[in-house]
Structures are given as structure tokens and as C-alpha cells.
Design an enzyme around this catalytic site. Structure first.
Site, PDB file in Angstrom:
ATOM      1  N   ASP A 115       0.805  -1.228   0.000  1.00 32.70           N
ATOM      2  CA  ASP A 115       0.000   0.000   0.000  1.00 32.70           C
ATOM      3  C   ASP A 115       0.835   1.275   0.000  1.00 32.70           C
ATOM      4  OD1 ASP A 115      -2.643  -1.023  -0.093  1.00 32.70           O
ATOM      5  OD2 ASP A 115      -2.470  -1.651   1.995  1.00 32.70           O
ATOM      6  N   ASP A 174      -6.939  -3.860  -6.017  1.00 32.37           N
ATOM      7  CA  ASP A 174      -6.547  -2.569  -5.418  1.00 32.37           C
ATOM      8  C   ASP A 174      -5.097  -2.200  -5.769  1.00 32.37           C
ATOM      9  OD1 ASP A 174      -8.284  -4.320  -4.029  1.00 32.37           O
ATOM     10  OD2 ASP A 174      -8.281  -3.102  -2.239  1.00 32.37           O
TER      11      ASP A 174
END
Ligand code: GLY
Length: 398
Positions: A115, A174
Site C-alpha cells: 500500500d 486494489d
């Protein structure tokens, strides 16, 4: 007499709401950005006192929930402050954005997460873009190298999560959102490793994450030895075969970025296919703010996910400038509809309420029973980004 008065009242209400509906989009945008600055000034007062923490959501009592810098959403509040500095040119927002951005710096060495794009690019990336602060380059290049350690050459993907739930090498849709960060690193350093990682990841994801209708799986796990697909499942969606809304928005946004950064037509094609799947979906509500999953049980009573709508609005606004102009107009109209919906009292909070977040009614994970029907820092970030993108388009076309 009473009946006449009531009819008059209805008539005026009709006129009022018709005018509201026809409010120029510039006005809707400016009002929303102005509201956002006020709301985030309040958030800032609270956050200044909480050293090393970043806002995340609220709990069931309405109290603010914060996170440490290693949580995937840490970069969104600093990023929103940078956008508000871009909009207002007010040094107060620049100083606040710097302060909050600095709270995340240590994550540049974090090799345990995929992330880093969210964490470092939304914060340091926007800061660098707006101020040219030299020291941010090093933070971001170090972070990009940390993220690259998660690339698996025999699979052709960046590994999302460490192995869990029996998944050897899980890759989630994602993950397309981290590529903008690595493309920045390629452009900055000239190191083609970053470029190759982005293109390989995008191509492998087109091959394995997408179904023939251009909806995508949430999780595709790969065999670490053979590099082949091990299993396709979900983690946050309604079912393995469903279209989890935020995942669809991440995919759309990711391919728009990859087209912008590489000029490769296959990424524009992919973005257009995803956009059309979403816009034409029979379960897309009239106000264009998706249910949390396009196949959620209980539609039309199912919860909405405002974050999915905000991410989609931002991606569509950018997509509207690429490709053919008829399609572009359609994408911009949808983005406008989404911005009008998000700016309405149905989704935008009242001043000083909602834990000082801007938007209500997002969903983190329904299967995980976590962050259901709450504000989320990333919904706010992509809403502000979409407003600013749309405003820039209007200014350009004037
Ligand atoms: N990347 C996590 C989420 O979208 O919930």
C-alpha cells in the site's frame, strides 16, 4: 384557503428543488470545496494534538478513530490537505499538510505492504508536485524501492498481502493503485525496472483478474513456484464471483493512470471497458453512487459505498479527456452526476458533524463487519481530487 396555501407551498418547494437541481456544476464544486476546507480545519485542530496519528473513520459512538502511519489509509488526510492547499493557496493548509505528511515518512522502509502508493504518493507525491520540496524525492524513491521488493518476476505481479488464508501469493485488484507511484519513480530515476514492473503487473492483472464482462475478481492468488493462478476469490466482496464495488473503481482508476503514464492503447481500452461495465450495470443506482457490491444481497436496500463513487468520479473525470469525444462527454456527465450526488445532503455531512469527515456512508468491509456505513478518509480524498480535477477541466474549457 388551507388547501390553496398547501398547493402554493408545494409549488414553491418544486421551484426551489428544480433550481437546486439546475445549480451550475461550478457552484456545486466551489461550495463543496469551501465546505471541505472548513470541515478539515476542524479535523486539523483535533489531529494536531495527536502526534504520529492520522484520521481514519468514526466508531459507533461517533468518536474519531485514528491510525498509525503503517495503516494503508495514512496518506489520505495529508493528501487531502495538499489538495486543499492547491485550491485555497492558503499557507495554513500547506503547513498542516507538511506536518501530517511528515508523520508517514518512516513507511518508506516498509517492505511488508503493497500500500505504499496510497501512503506515500498521496502525501509526499502531492507535496512534491505542489512545492517541489527536494527532500520528498528521496523519501519517495526509497519507498518505491521498498515496494518493488514485493514484485514477483515469475508471476509478473507485485504481491499484495503476505501469504494468508491459504493464499500463497495474493494479488488484489486494489494493487493497480500503487503503479502511479512506481511510474513516478521511473520518470524520476530513469530506472526501467519500475516501468517494467508496472507494465507486467497491469498486463498480468488484465489476463487474470478480469471476467469476460470486464468486472474483476478481488483476490487472485498465484502459486509461488509455478507462477500460475492458484485460486480466484474475494475478501471484501459479497461472493467470489461478485463485483465488489470499490475494487471495480480501483481497477478503473488504475488503468486510466496506466494509459496516462505509458500511452499504451490497451490500457485505455481496459479503462473504457470497465467504465462501461459500471455505468451500464443494471444495479447501478439512479444517483450513480454504487451499492457496496454490484451483486450485494438485498439490493435496493443494500448499503451504498460512497468511497467507490468518489474514486469512480475522479477516474471518469480524467478518462473523459482521453479517447473519443462522444464517450468522453458521457464519462464527464456521469462524473458530474456523481459529484452532484456526493455534494447533496444525502452523502455530504453537516458542518462539525460526522467526526469532521466530509462524506458519510462508505463501507470498509461488510464480510469483515468493519467500517460499515461510516465516513472513510479515502472517500474524502477522492471526492476532493475529483472536485479539483473537474474544476480544472472547466477552467481549461472556458
Ligand atoms: N485496499 C483496501 C480497500 O480498498 O479496502
Amino acid at each position: 384557503m388551507k388547501n390553496r396555501l398547501f398547493s402554493l407551498l408545494l409549488f414553491f418547494l418544486f421551484i426551489f428543488y428544480s433550481c437546486e437541481r439546475q445549480k451550475p456544476i461550478e457552484k456545486v464544486i466551489d461550495e463543496s470545496l469551501s465546505f471541505s476546507t472548513k470541515q478539515y480545519e476542524l479535523m486539523l485542530e483535533v489531529m494536531k494534538e495527536k502526534s504520529d496519528l492520522l484520521p481514519r473513520t468514526i466508531d459507533t459512538t461517533g468518536a474519531l478513530v485514528t491510525s498509525r502511519s503503517n495503516w494503508w489509509t495514512s496518506g489520505f488526510f495529508p493528501g487531502s490537505l495538499w489538495y486543499l492547499y492547491e485550491y485555497t493557496h492558503d499557507e495554513k493548509f500547506r503547513d498542516a499538510a507538511k506536518l501530517m505528511t511528515a508523520r508517514i515518512e518512516k513507511e518508506k522502509n516498509n517492505t511488508g505492504t503493497h500500500d505504499l502508493g496510497f501512503m506515500l504518493y498521496c502525501s509526499f507525491g502531492n507535496g512534491l508536485r505542489l512545492t517541489g520540496e527536494e527532500s520528498y524525492n528521496d523519501v519517495m524513491l526509497t519507498g518505491a524501492r521498498s515496494l518493488s521488493t514485493r514484485y514477483r518476476p515469475n508471476i509478473g505481479c507485485i504481491q499484495s498481502w503476505n501469504s494468508r488464508k491459504g493464499w500463497q501469493c495474493p494479488v488484489i485488484i486494489d494493487n493497480m493503485m500503487n503503479l502511479e507511484f512506481l511510474m513516478w519513480a521511473f520518470n524520476k530515476s530513469g530506472d526501467s525496472t519500475f516501468y517494467n514492473i508496472c507494465v507486467n503487473h497491469s498486463d498480468t492483472t488484465i489476463r487474470n483478474h478480469f471476467r469476460p464482462d470486464f468486472s474483476s475478481y478481488h483476490v487472485v492468488s498465484y502459486d509461488t513456484i509455478t507462477g500460475k493462478v492458484e485460486i480466484k476469490q474475494t475478501h471484501q466482496g459479497a461472493a467470489d464471483e461478485s463485483a465488489w464495488s470499490r475494487g471495480q473503481s480501483w481497477g478503473l482508476y488504475g488503468y486510466v493512470v496506466m494509459f496516462r503514464e505509458t500511452g499504451l492503447a490497451r490500457y485505455l481500452d481496459q479503462a473504457v471497458h470497465i467504465a462501461d461495465f459500471l455505468i451500464n450495470h443494471p444495479n447501478m443506482p439512479e444517483d450513480m453512487i454504487p451499492y457496496w457490491d454490484f451483486d450485494a444481497p438485498g439490493i435496493p436496500e443494500a448499503k451504498r459505498d460512497v468511497s467507490a463513487g468518489a474514486i469512480m468520479a475522479s477516474a471518469l473525470t480524467e478518462l473523459s479527456s482521453y479517447g473519443d469525444s462522444v464517450a468522453g462527454t458521457k464519462y464527464l456527465q456521469v462524473a458530474e452526476k456523481q459529484l452532484r450526488s456526493l455534494a447533496s445532503p444525502a452523502y455530504r455531512a453537516k458542518s462539525g458533524e460526522n467526526g469532521n469527515f466530509i462524506l458519510m456512508h462508505s463501507v470498509g468491509s461488510i464480510p469483515g463487519n468493519s467500517e460499515v456505513d461510516v465516513p472513510l478518509t479515502y472517500a474524502d480524498y477522492y471526492f476532493i481530487e475529483a472536485l479539483i480535477r473537474y474544476r480544472k477541466l472547466l477552467d481549461k474549457n472556458q
